[in-house]
Motif scaffolding. Structure first.
Motif, mmCIF file in Angstrom:
data_model
loop_
_atom_site.group_PDB
_atom_site.id
_atom_site.type_symbol
_atom_site.label_atom_id
_atom_site.label_comp_id
_atom_site.label_asym_id
_atom_site.label_seq_id
_atom_site.Cartn_x
_atom_site.Cartn_y
_atom_site.Cartn_z
ATOM 1 N N LEU A 168 -7.386 6.547 1.206
ATOM 2 C CA LEU A 168 -8.572 7.104 1.864
ATOM 3 C C LEU A 168 -9.816 6.275 1.547
ATOM 4 N N GLU A 169 -9.986 5.932 0.272
ATOM 5 C CA GLU A 169 -11.159 5.144 -0.120
ATOM 6 C C GLU A 169 -11.145 3.771 0.545
ATOM 7 N N THR A 200 -14.115 0.148 11.001
ATOM 8 C CA THR A 200 -15.413 -0.490 11.235
ATOM 9 C C THR A 200 -15.843 -0.347 12.693
ATOM 10 N N LEU A 259 -15.873 -6.695 5.016
ATOM 11 C CA LEU A 259 -16.138 -5.366 5.573
ATOM 12 C C LEU A 259 -17.634 -5.092 5.673
ATOM 13 N N GLY A 260 -18.424 -6.106 5.378
ATOM 14 C CA GLY A 260 -19.860 -5.946 5.577
ATOM 15 C C GLY A 260 -20.640 -5.690 4.304
ATOM 16 N N VAL A 261 -19.976 -5.722 3.146
ATOM 17 C CA VAL A 261 -20.722 -5.535 1.901
ATOM 18 C C VAL A 261 -21.428 -6.849 1.565
ATOM 19 N N HIS A 314 -18.479 0.908 5.902
ATOM 20 C CA HIS A 314 -19.670 0.407 5.217
ATOM 21 C C HIS A 314 -20.782 -0.023 6.170
ATOM 22 N N SER A 323 -15.275 -1.864 -4.742
ATOM 23 C CA SER A 323 -14.515 -2.722 -3.830
ATOM 24 C C SER A 323 -14.753 -4.197 -4.166
ATOM 25 N N MET A 329 -12.296 4.346 3.960
ATOM 26 C CA MET A 329 -13.720 4.692 3.945
ATOM 27 C C MET A 329 -14.586 3.440 3.781
ATOM 28 N N MET A 330 -14.077 2.457 3.058
ATOM 29 C CA MET A 330 -14.819 1.196 2.918
ATOM 30 C C MET A 330 -15.060 0.548 4.275
ATOM 31 N N GLY A 331 -14.161 0.821 5.209
ATOM 32 C CA GLY A 331 -14.334 0.281 6.555
ATOM 33 C C GLY A 331 -15.587 0.807 7.235
ATOM 34 N N THR A 388 -7.795 4.567 -3.617
ATOM 35 C CA THR A 388 -6.833 5.319 -2.821
ATOM 36 C C THR A 388 -6.854 4.800 -1.385
ATOM 37 N N HIS A 394 -11.619 11.428 -5.559
ATOM 38 C CA HIS A 394 -10.964 10.556 -4.583
ATOM 39 C C HIS A 394 -11.854 10.214 -3.412
ATOM 40 N N ALA A 395 -13.048 10.645 -3.440
ATOM 41 C CA ALA A 395 -13.892 10.337 -2.290
ATOM 42 C C ALA A 395 -15.308 10.049 -2.712
ATOM 43 N N ARG A 433 -18.812 3.037 -4.188
ATOM 44 C CA ARG A 433 -17.540 2.623 -3.591
ATOM 45 C C ARG A 433 -17.584 1.125 -3.285
ATOM 46 N N ARG A 438 -21.791 5.864 -1.551
ATOM 47 C CA ARG A 438 -21.368 4.727 -0.740
ATOM 48 C C ARG A 438 -21.518 3.425 -1.514
ATOM 49 N N GLN A 482 -21.605 10.976 3.830
ATOM 50 C CA GLN A 482 -20.348 10.902 3.092
ATOM 51 C C GLN A 482 -19.257 11.729 3.785
ATOM 52 N N THR A 503 -18.174 9.938 6.912
ATOM 53 C CA THR A 503 -17.351 8.788 6.543
ATOM 54 C C THR A 503 -15.925 9.233 6.260
ATOM 55 N N GLU A 504 -15.835 10.302 5.478
ATOM 56 C CA GLU A 504 -14.511 10.777 5.091
ATOM 57 C C GLU A 504 -13.743 11.314 6.299
ATOM 58 N N ARG A 553 -8.274 0.210 7.909
ATOM 59 C CA ARG A 553 -9.574 -0.128 7.335
ATOM 60 C C ARG A 553 -10.392 -0.966 8.323
ATOM 61 N N ALA A 554 -9.710 -1.917 8.981
ATOM 62 C CA ALA A 554 -10.409 -2.750 9.958
ATOM 63 C C ALA A 554 -10.853 -1.908 11.152
#
Ligand code: ATP
Ligand code: MG
Lengths: 256, 355
Positions: free
Chosen positions: A98-99, A170, B236-238, A106, B225, A102-104, A96, B354-355, B221, B218, A127, A130-131, A166-167
């Motif tokens: 949002l996800e 970070t 993104l740092g993974v 990390h 990704s 949220m990866m941003g 999604t 979703h989260a 996710r 985390r 969490q 993050t959200e 997303r960028a």
């Protein structure tokens, strides 16, 4: 000159016989918007890949905050506070919006495999933070309505914006944007330039590869021009517009 | 709320009890034996689902990890240390309580490692082997990774088939039961049937809870990704290499756990457990379960293995799993839940929040 946030020194990278980036040195001053322009195949994306660690330079150095980061892997570069968007948008298509954002977060979060598997209580707070952060950024960029949509279902322009979000998630100090206006209409492009200016005003330094000349001339503080891997000019936009070498490369010899 | 992900666990627990009652009512508790075995096979599938479904890394070598777990447990609990009882290492293990004395079926006195020591060693050894193998192959993409792990699986099979201490084609039998705590034991004999039915389910549900926690974290996710776009994840740092390697090792340990427990339950293990067709079977089950769907993988893992153990597929056993895999790859390579019409159904069944 302002203190440079990022510098490259004699950066060189070739593919087989093609010198994609050749002896390129330049500085990106802290807090500036710097543009990289040049015709197709000039080496702009390769330059970004060298900075971001996706490619390793054959020669030369990349220096960030005074420290060499040459040859660092992309995740290590990201951890230092360099974020990027891609020429062809690279979202996580089945996640999604949002996800994706949220990866941003990390690099800004910690919980690992064991904490995750055993659902350690402190990971819940992380969490939630993050959200919350991701939602705040989505709201800032006007994407709230798309929060729970699957990324690949969004129209192209929106996907671009999600990649931006997303960028930004970070919390970078340097943002690398590879042709952010490609494929956008005039209206969207205008919004984009406002957005980039706004981002710069929050203290994030931007390095932008762009074909759209009006965008470049309007927003950038400095411009670097590449042609066939070489840096052929560097300076403020007004000077670049008058530079005969640049005019020759862009418009052909008879105009020079 | 994160608690939401546990509701299906509770529902499953209720179903497990109801299934027991139904089997008791129908006087068919002997089915419990195959359900128990299927549950241990399901552990492999749950681990593989994390690796393949979530992180997007194929492995055709998981029967190998299952076999390493099973054979390690079998060798360490059956190999007679009596002749070496006074060797320094064996004495040390005896002093530490890592060994036990027992009589096998023929009344021979045996000094061997305890099942707990063997179990720990099985997981550790499998984890180490997965780390070494993974460190060299996990950078490979798609088919190349599948082929490299296939090669690993073939090697394990040939080693099992050719090594005297592993019993060659006969495998190892007379593996003692695994005494866990008090009278609780992994034991395939009829009096222990009901106890073991519940024991296996508890193990599976614990594995499910750990796996569900992971995919909703985390790290989960980040693993998804990597599957979706590795370059973006990396930028993104993974640490994509580390994450892929870690989930590879984790899934191997799940497989080893299934292998070790099933070996104690059946009292034996043979090279058939290490064949490539077994690996294909696990992959087929993850695919038909919906790829990135732990519940689908678990349910299919138990159902299809149960049918197979009941002999429903007859001599077409391997054919059935091969065919399932081919069909899945042609019609729904991303898993059944990515087929649009089945998606709505999927969102009802799967609890991917979703989260
Ligand atoms: N991975 C690669 N392998 C081989 N050649 C490459 C690779 N990446 C880039 N090149 C070559 O290097 C040169 C520079 O490419 P690059 O993508 O950096 O140009 P660019 O300035 O970003 O162009 P565009 O405006 O089209 O995006 C081109 O000649 C390209 O073909
Ligand atoms: Mg480019």
């Amino acid at each position: 000159m302002d203190k440079a946030l990022l510098s490259t020194r004699n950066l060189h990278r070739s593919f087989g016989g093609v010198h994609a980036v050749k002896d390129v040195s330049f500085h990106v001053p802290t807090g500036a918007i710097k543009a990289v322009i040049g015709p197709n195949g000039a080496g702009k994306t390769t330059l970004f890949n060298l900075i971001a660690g996706t490619l390793t330079p054959h020669q030369g150095q990349v220096i960030f905050r005074g420290q060499p980061i040459t040859g660092h892997k992309p995740h290590a570069v990201a951890a230092l506070g360099i974020a990027r968007t891609f020429q062809t948008t690279k979202l996580f298509p089945h996640m999604t919006v949002l996800e994706n954002v949220m990866m941003g977060r990390h690099t800004r979060t910690r919980s690992g495999f064991l904490a995750g598997m055993f659902n350690a209580p402190w990971t819940w707070r992380e969490q939630r933070q993050t959200e919350a952060k991701a939602r705040a950024i989505l709201e800032e960029l006007g994407l709230t309505a798309h929060t729970n949509e699957t990324a690949c279902n969004l129209p192209f322009g929106r996907q671009r914006l999600v990649e931006f979000a997303r960028a930004l998630a970070t919390e970078p100090s340097l943002l690398l944007l590879d042709e952010p206006a490609a494929g956008l209409n005039i209206y969207e492009t205008q919004q984009l330039s406002q957005l980039i200016l706004k981002i710069r005003d929050t203290g994030i330094t931007c390095l932008v590869v762009e074909h759209d000349m009006s965008l470049v001339m309007n927003i950038s503080d400095e411009v670097v021009v590449l042609d066939q891997g070489h840096k052929i000019a560097e300076g403020p936009p007004a000077a670049i517009q008058r530079n005969p070498e640049v005019i020759r490369v862009y418009l052909g010899d008879e105009h020079a | 709320m994160r608690l939401r992900i546990y509701y299906p666990v509770l529902a499953t627990a209720v179903l497990i009890v109801l299934l027991h009652l139904a089997l008791a009512y129908a006087d068919a508790t002997y089915y419990m034996t195959q359900i128990t075995m299927s549950a241990y096979y399901a552990l492999v599938v749950i681990g593989l689902c994390l690796l393949m479904g979530y992180a997007g890394q194929a492995s055709l070598g998981h029967a190998g990890f299952f076999a390493i777990g099973g054979y390690t447990a079998a060798v360490l609990t059956t190999y007679n240390l009596r002749p070496y009882a006074d060797a320094p290492f064996v004495s040390l293990c005896r002093a530490l309580g890592l060994t036990m004395q027992w009589k096998d079926l023929y009344g021979t006195d045996i000094l061997s490692f305890t099942p707990w020591a063997a179990f720990g060693s099985a997981l550790l050894l499998t984890g180490l082997i997965a780390l070494v193998i993974g460190a060299s192959v996990i950078r490979l993409k798609g088919h190349y990774l599948a082929m490299a792990t296939l090669g690993f699986g073939l090697i394990v099979y040939r080693i099992a088939l050719g090594t005297p201490v592993l019993g060659r084609a006969d495998g190892i039998s007379n593996v003692p039961p695994f005494h866990l705590l008090g009278s609780l034991q992994v034991n395939g004999r009829a009096p222990f049937r009901i106890q073991n039915y519940y024991l296996a389910w508890v193990v599976v549900l614990i594995a499910m809870v750990l796996a569900l926690n992971l995919v909703h974290s985390r790290v989960g996710r980040a693993l998804r990704s990597i599957h979706e776009n590795e370059e973006a994840a990396h930028s993104l740092g993974v640490n994509t290499y580390r994450y892929k390697l870690a989930v590879f090792v984790l899934s191997a340990i799940f497989a080893a756990m299934g292998g070790a427990l099933l070996t104690h339950y059946s009292g034996s293990i043979g090279p058939a457990e290490a064949t490539v067709m077994k690996s294909v079977r696990y992959v087929a089950i993850v695919a038909v379960g919906g790829m990135a769907n732990l519940w689908g993988a678990m349910v299919m893992g138990i159902l299809l293995n149960f049918l197979s153990l009941r002999g429903v597929f007859g001599s077409f056993d391997d054919t059935v799993f091969g065919a399932i895999l081919i069909m899945m790859m042609i019609f729904a390579p991303q898993g059944l839940l990515r087929v649009p019409r089945l998606r709505a159904l999927g969102s009802l069944v799967s609890r991917r929040s979703h989260a």
